[in-house]
Design a protein around this motif. Structure first.
Motif, PDB file in Angstrom:
ATOM      1  N   ASP A 417      31.267  44.958 -94.772  1.00  0.00           N
ATOM      2  CA  ASP A 417      29.902  44.939 -95.291  1.00  0.00           C
ATOM      3  C   ASP A 417      28.926  44.388 -94.265  1.00  0.00           C
ATOM      4  O   ASP A 417      27.814  44.895 -94.100  1.00  0.00           O
ATOM      5  N   ARG A 418      29.346  43.343 -93.576  1.00  0.00           N
ATOM      6  CA  ARG A 418      28.456  42.723 -92.594  1.00  0.00           C
ATOM      7  C   ARG A 418      28.214  43.642 -91.400  1.00  0.00           C
ATOM      8  O   ARG A 418      27.201  43.517 -90.721  1.00  0.00           O
ATOM      9  N   GLN A 419      29.159  44.554 -91.161  1.00  0.00           N
ATOM     10  CA  GLN A 419      29.059  45.406 -89.987  1.00  0.00           C
ATOM     11  C   GLN A 419      28.356  46.737 -90.259  1.00  0.00           C
ATOM     12  O   GLN A 419      28.152  47.534 -89.333  1.00  0.00           O
ATOM     13  N   LEU A 445      24.542  49.261 -80.589  1.00  0.00           N
ATOM     14  CA  LEU A 445      25.149  48.973 -81.886  1.00  0.00           C
ATOM     15  C   LEU A 445      26.665  49.016 -81.794  1.00  0.00           C
ATOM     16  O   LEU A 445      27.364  48.161 -82.375  1.00  0.00           O
ATOM     17  N   GLU A 446      27.198  49.993 -81.075  1.00  0.00           N
ATOM     18  CA  GLU A 446      28.644  50.102 -80.917  1.00  0.00           C
ATOM     19  C   GLU A 446      29.208  48.895 -80.189  1.00  0.00           C
ATOM     20  O   GLU A 446      30.268  48.364 -80.557  1.00  0.00           O
ATOM     21  N   GLU A 447      28.526  48.435 -79.175  1.00  0.00           N
ATOM     22  CA  GLU A 447      28.993  47.269 -78.427  1.00  0.00           C
ATOM     23  C   GLU A 447      29.046  46.033 -79.323  1.00  0.00           C
ATOM     24  O   GLU A 447      30.013  45.254 -79.267  1.00  0.00           O
ATOM     25  N   LYS A 448      28.032  45.853 -80.152  1.00  0.00           N
ATOM     26  CA  LYS A 448      28.033  44.700 -81.064  1.00  0.00           C
ATOM     27  C   LYS A 448      29.181  44.807 -82.066  1.00  0.00           C
ATOM     28  O   LYS A 448      29.843  43.811 -82.385  1.00  0.00           O
ATOM     29  N   TYR A 449      29.401  46.008 -82.553  1.00  0.00           N
ATOM     30  CA  TYR A 449      30.497  46.204 -83.497  1.00  0.00           C
ATOM     31  C   TYR A 449      31.848  45.902 -82.848  1.00  0.00           C
ATOM     32  O   TYR A 449      32.704  45.228 -83.454  1.00  0.00           O
ATOM     33  N   LEU A 450      32.064  46.384 -81.634  1.00  0.00           N
ATOM     34  CA  LEU A 450      33.329  46.136 -80.946  1.00  0.00           C
ATOM     35  C   LEU A 450      33.564  44.649 -80.741  1.00  0.00           C
ATOM     36  O   LEU A 450      34.700  44.160 -80.891  1.00  0.00           O
ATOM     37  N   TYR A 582      39.445  48.829 -73.586  1.00  0.00           N
ATOM     38  CA  TYR A 582      40.099  47.524 -73.638  1.00  0.00           C
ATOM     39  C   TYR A 582      39.534  46.690 -72.488  1.00  0.00           C
ATOM     40  O   TYR A 582      39.727  47.026 -71.321  1.00  0.00           O
ATOM     41  N   GLY A 583      38.822  45.630 -72.824  1.00  0.00           N
ATOM     42  CA  GLY A 583      38.206  44.816 -71.783  1.00  0.00           C
ATOM     43  C   GLY A 583      37.220  43.835 -72.376  1.00  0.00           C
ATOM     44  O   GLY A 583      37.481  43.226 -73.416  1.00  0.00           O
ATOM     45  N   SER A 584      36.059  43.706 -71.746  1.00  0.00           N
ATOM     46  CA  SER A 584      35.102  42.699 -72.182  1.00  0.00           C
ATOM     47  C   SER A 584      34.481  43.015 -73.541  1.00  0.00           C
ATOM     48  O   SER A 584      34.030  42.109 -74.242  1.00  0.00           O
ATOM     49  N   LEU A 585      34.424  44.278 -73.933  1.00  0.00           N
ATOM     50  CA  LEU A 585      33.827  44.652 -75.214  1.00  0.00           C
ATOM     51  C   LEU A 585      34.873  44.772 -76.318  1.00  0.00           C
ATOM     52  O   LEU A 585      34.646  44.326 -77.445  1.00  0.00           O
ATOM     53  N   ALA A 586      35.964  45.403 -76.030  1.00  0.00           N
ATOM     54  CA  ALA A 586      37.045  45.585 -77.001  1.00  0.00           C
ATOM     55  C   ALA A 586      38.273  44.866 -76.466  1.00  0.00           C
ATOM     56  O   ALA A 586      38.824  45.256 -75.443  1.00  0.00           O
TER      57      ALA A 586
END
Length: 779
Positions: A417-419, A445-450, A582-586
């Protein structure tokens, strides 16, 4: 330059004048065209039935190219209504700056005269009955082929353009005289042998009689009763029922629905109507299933499928007592309340996590999992997946698994819900989207979600829930939808149940947020008539979907090997791209709980997954179950081929093996093209790795668009393997085709085609439709 413009103008005037003269001549001889002539079905003649006598001919000779959105000239021959609609010079698949007027058969116009107002021209005679042949584009193009068969030679000359984006002529009746003079070999079927004398005689008789149609036969009483039952269920008055039905509709609007106890398999589509059950359907023909319907109350109704079933769009979905019980269990047994219905504002309606917030997440996800192949098939067989640019976002072959709907799913429910604000999709921009500004916003937005997802997943894993095989859904031990294989065929794709071929380069592990977004990005939210901005935003965002699925899968590997595998998957890609995988974002800085025994964990993981999923694996396409051990061995040798030689092989080959005293056996050869990565939007050629090409050989048929048909005697299978292994150029391939291919020019093309189409439909009576020949090679 001035003279050039004068000549061009003169040519336009001349062509226009010829058209006017031709139309005038037709009008003088036969009277003016009446666009309403085919607004209603014409009474049938005794002894002549369209569905019995004519439609089977058109299906096997014409529909194999003229169906769906990519039918040349939008000429759909899949129904009488499609023939009456006619053709258009406008293309559905096109690069356009502004959205186009939708032209969906049975939706955006209902009569032939309405289609004339939308720019479609008749292919049947709309003048006096004496012109039923002379003024019929359909007849004259069939006659043109009869008068001018294919030119001599095994390969057709360059004047026959079979490329995906070839120019289309689409002559109107007043342009046909000039067309016939300039292109005498372009009769129909285009680039294929003509109809037999008997077939041509039957179609001619029908056209000469005025193209009569007896209509659809009545539905069996049992089917009518089930339709009534299901419409009552879908149109309950409670807010909960209305929200659930909206959710079901937005996921099933492309389905070919049928009742599991209907032996004849009548297919239906679920639509939105202004009218309730018991009254004729008043269709709401919106671009997207979640667009504002413009009425206070929407009703969900079934309309009968009237078109020929073709493989490239066929998405069967069974309804019955078990399905109804399952949906009641998922959506009505849990204790929750729906206090108000969501609206249809584009920002909210395009985001399922906002629109359906009141419905239990577990129920929504399980609904998608129960028929996961169908869910994935939406973006495989829906209108989005056509052309290389639309599909270069995925690998040529990969396996798909799903996050179990328990355990780790709880961590998902707690923060979804928050996402919701971060899970907005580009489809909210509509069909006239810009690219640069919106793209930056959705990337952020995708970066924040990850980042949020990584934090929540890490906390969950640290709480004694480290990644292991229990994270993966096993289909309750009975559902084969738990393991899928996706194939890309350059400009088309396929998805099937089972884990086919050798372990792939990559795999996806899909959870609910990802599965739902794929559907609303590429199925519910995609408009094939949208502008270039809409199309590119959808393609660019799909990169994120692929990378998220791969990130989830990487979490099953040892912590210290994840980046290494990621780097192999994304050789040559920017570091920013890798950080999304896979890294700094995910990231997930918690080690896997899977006990690896080797120094090469990825193949080991694939082996464990095969064993883990063994009880539910669909093995219908595997070679391992073949009774003929010798043939299985020879086909295994063929499937083991690797490397640059395969670059010369078509993407999808149907292989017919003739066996003495036995019926032919059919297999599909699927070329898997090696890539360093699949992140390039327009320069895929730079990422090709021919040394990593591979071949998958399966029993039966995979792929709606075969690129070639090979016919081989059983004893010559090793020779075919040797010929493929030795390919080093077009000359080699032509020699191979001379020995094994059933080319477009083959004198027995249609009998061979009929046999393989029959076999396909008999093997898969529910899943199969007619294969399409629009991508058959000419080599």
């Amino acid at each position: 330059m001035k003279n050039h413009h004068i000549l061009a103008l003169a040519w336009v005037i001349l062509v226009s004048g010829c058209s006017l003269l031709s139309r005038h001549a037709l009008d003088e001889q036969y009277g003016p065209a009446d666009p309403k002539r085919f607004d209603a079905m014409r009474a049938p003649l005794p002894g002549l039935a369209f569905r019995r006598d004519v439609q089977p001919i058109l299906e096997r000779r014409c529909v194999v190219c003229h169906a769906c959105y990519d039918a040349p000239c939008q000429q759909k021959l899949t129904s009488w209504e499609g023939i009456a609609r006619g053709s258009s010079k406008d293309r559905v698949y096109a690069t356009r700056l502004r959205e186009a007027q939708p032209t969906r058969l049975f939706a955006d116009a209902q009569t032939a005269s309405q289609w004339r107002n939308l720019g479609f021209s008749a292919v049947l005679n709309e003048r006096d009955a004496s012109a039923n042949l002379a003024a019929s584009v359909l007849y004259r193009l069939l006659r043109l082929k009869a008068q001018h068969p294919l030119p001599a030679g095994s390969i057709l000359p360059p004047s026959f353009d079979f490329s995906l984006d070839r120019a289309e002529s689409c002559p109107r009746i007043e342009e046909l005289d000039a067309f016939e003079r300039e292109n005498p070999f372009w009769g129909m079927p285009f680039g294929l042998p003509g109809l037999t004398t008997a077939e041509m005689s039957m179609v001619t008789r029908w056209l000469e009689a005025g193209a009569p149609f007896e209509g659809m036969p009545p539905l069996p009483k049992q089917v009518e009763e089930q339709l009534d039952q299901w419409e009552r269920f879908l149109n309950g008055d409670s807010l909960k029922q209305r929200l659930v039905s909206r959710y079901l509709y937005e996921h099933l609007f492309l389905a070919h629905l049928f009742f599991d106890n209907d032996a004849q398999r009548h297919y239906f589509q679920l639509v939105r109507s202004r009218t309730p059950p018991g009254v004729a359907v008043d269709l709401i023909a919106s671009r997207r299933p979640y667009d504002d319907p413009g009425v206070d109350r929407v009703y969900y109704r079934f309309v009968r499928e009237r078109e020929t079933v073709v493989d490239k769009t066929h998405m069967p979905y069974a309804l019955g007592a078990k399905r109804l019980l399952r949906w009641r269990e998922l959506f009505f047994k849990p204790d929750y309340a729906v206090d108000e219905l969501p609206g249809y504002d584009p920002d909210a309606a395009s985001n399922p996590f906002t629109t359906f917030r009141a419905l239990p997440v577990r129920a929504r996800y399980q609904f998608l999992l129960d028929e996961a192949e169908f869910t994935i098939m939406g973006f495989i067989k829906g209108p989005v997946c056509r052309g290389q640019v639309a599909l270069d976002v995925i690998q040529d072959r990969f396996w798909v698994f799903f996050v179990a709907n328990h355990g780790v799913a709880q961590a998902r429910d707690e923060f979804l819900d928050r996402q919701a604000q971060f899970l907005r999709l580009p489809s909210e921009e509509g069909s006239n989207a810009r690219i640069i500004g919106p793209w930056r916003r959705y990337a952020q937005l995708e970066e924040k979600y990850l980042q949020e997802k990584s934090a929540v997943l890490t906390r969950y894993a640290l709480d004694d829930n480290r990644p292991d095989l229990d994270w993966i859904w096993k289909g309750e031990g009975v559902n084969p939808n738990a393991a899928l294989t996706v194939f890309r065929h350059f400009d088309s794709a396929s998805v099937v149940k089972g884990l086919l071929g050798e372990p792939p380069k990559t795999a996806w592990l899909i959870g609910y947020p990802l599965l739902e977004r794929i559907h609303y990005l590429l199925v519910a939210g995609f408009d094939v008539y949208g502008n270039i901005g809409h199309q590119f935003l959808s393609r660019l965002y799909m990169d994120f979907m692929r990378m998220e699925g791969e990130f989830n899968f990487l979490a099953l590997l040892p912590l210290d090997r994840r980046r290494e595998v990621r780097d192999y998957w994304y050789r040559g890609a920017d570091e920013d791209v890798k950080n999304h995988v896979y890294g700094s974002l995910a990231r997930l800085d918690v080690d896997s709980a899977i006990p690896y025994l080797s120094d090469d964990p990825l193949p080991e993981l694939y082996a464990m997954l095969r064993k883990h999923m063994a009880p539910v694996l669909d093995r219908r396409h595997e070679l391992t179950g073949m009774a003929d051990v010798d043939l299985r061995r020879d086909l295994g040798t063929l499937a083991a081929l690797r490397g640059p030689a395969l670059s010369w092989l078509p993407e999808v080959v149907i292989l017919r093996i003739d066996q003495p005293a036995r019926v032919p056996a059919y297999f599909t050869l699927l070329r898997n093209t090696g890539h360093s990565n699949v992140t390039s939007l327009l320069r895929e050629g730079r990422n090709l790795l021919p040394a990593e090409n591979s071949l998958t050989v399966v029993s039966g048929f995979i792929g709606a668009y075969p690129n070639a048909i090979y016919r081989v005697e059983r004893s010559r299978v090793p020779a075919l393997t040797q010929a493929i292994a030795g390919l080093a150029g077009e000359t080699d391939y032509r020699a191979l085709a001379d020995r094994f291919a059933v080319r477009r020019t083959h004198p027995d093309f249609w009998p061979i085609s009929d046999a393989l189409q029959d076999e396909h439909l008999q093997r898969e009576p529910i899943r199969a439709g007619l294969l399409d020949y629009g991508r058959l090679e000419n080599r």
